[in-house]
Design an enzyme around this catalytic site. Structure first.
Site, PDB file in Angstrom:
ATOM      1  NE  ARG A 106      -2.584   0.281   3.574  1.00  0.00           N
ATOM      2  CZ  ARG A 106      -3.342  -0.308   4.481  1.00  0.00           C
ATOM      3  NH1 ARG A 106      -4.573  -0.658   4.208  1.00  0.00           N
ATOM      4  NH2 ARG A 106      -2.860  -0.580   5.676  1.00  0.00           N
ATOM      5  NE  ARG A 165      -0.656   2.470   9.049  1.00  0.00           N
ATOM      6  CZ  ARG A 165      -1.639   1.793   9.606  1.00  0.00           C
ATOM      7  NH1 ARG A 165      -2.861   1.897   9.154  1.00  0.00           N
ATOM      8  NH2 ARG A 165      -1.408   1.001  10.627  1.00  0.00           N
TER       9      ARG A 165
END
Ligand code: AMP
Length: 215
Positions: free
Chosen positions: A128, A161
């Site tokens: 991601r 992240r």
């Protein structure tokens, strides 16, 4: 209709919770969301929960059990049941909840288990990438950008992240499995679990869920 939805991080639980809630007019109760809201509003519950959540620990069973039972007493008018998300998280919670609701209108009817192989979860989470400027979400395996690491929409560099690294994901998935498997087994013994093959496209997964709930 009273449902539990269970699934590892990256299993699509959030997406389908939202669709289930709208489609079946359910009260969506996410214990994690309730704790975060209370922390934001600095309530007594929030302060207590924060001390555990900050350390990455589970909030004690007793506190979560009371919170969920209280919430069920005050469901919004017109809710056709509930969708519990993030609870029960331990076998002790499952047993306590079962005991408190068995034979009542709040008894669990169906447990939807969103099953996705670990290697797919790895790709979904570790692949991601988001654009910090316009918010567009990509995945290096499933939805790559045209130019490596550059947002197709606005040309900004993408970011990921910090806690989405391989080691921490391995720990999170391992913890998830070891905690939830006993909960799934508990409900499976009552013949309440439907396993959804959630390594699929949206419509195929939604179709499986609808069929399971039509029974
Ligand atoms: P979540 O958003 O579901 O990942 O929950 C965030 C955090 O809230 C967890 O890491 C726990 O600290 C706490 N929490 C949420 N649900 C529960 C639960 N059923 N039992 C214990 N702690 C919970």
């Amino acid at each position: 209709m009273n449902l539990l939805i269970m699934g590892a991080p990256g299993s699509g639980k959030g997406t389908f919770s939202s669709r289930l809630k709208d489609n079946y007019k359910l009260a969506h109760i996410s214990t994690g969301d309730i704790f975060r809201k209370n922390i934001k509003e600095n309530t007594a519950l929030g302060q207590e929960a924060k001390s555990y959540m900050d350390k990455g620990l589970l909030v004690p069973d007793d506190l979560v059990n009371r919170l969920v039972l209280d919430t069920l007493q005050n469901l919004p008018d017109g809710a056709a049941g509930y969708l519990l998300d993030g609870y029960p998280r331990t076998l002790e919670q499952a047993k306590a909840f079962d005991e408190a609701t068995k034979g009542t209108a709040n008894e669990v009817e169906t447990v939807l288990y969103m099953d996705v192989p670990h290697e797919v979860l790895n790709k979904r989470i570790l692949g991601r990438r988001t654009c910090p400027k316009c918010g567009e979400i990509y995945n290096i395996y499933f939805k790559p950008t045209k130019e490596e690491n550059i947002c197709d929409s606005c040309g900004n560099e993408l970011s990921y992240r910090a806690d989405d690294n391989e080691e921490s994901l391995k720990t999170r998935l391992h913890e998830y499995d070891s905690m939830t498997q006993p909960v799934i087994d508990f409900y499976a013994a009552q013949d309440k679990v439907t396993t959804i093959d959630a390594d699929n496209d949206f419509e195929t997964i939604w179709d499986q869920i609808q069929k399971a709930l039509a029974k």
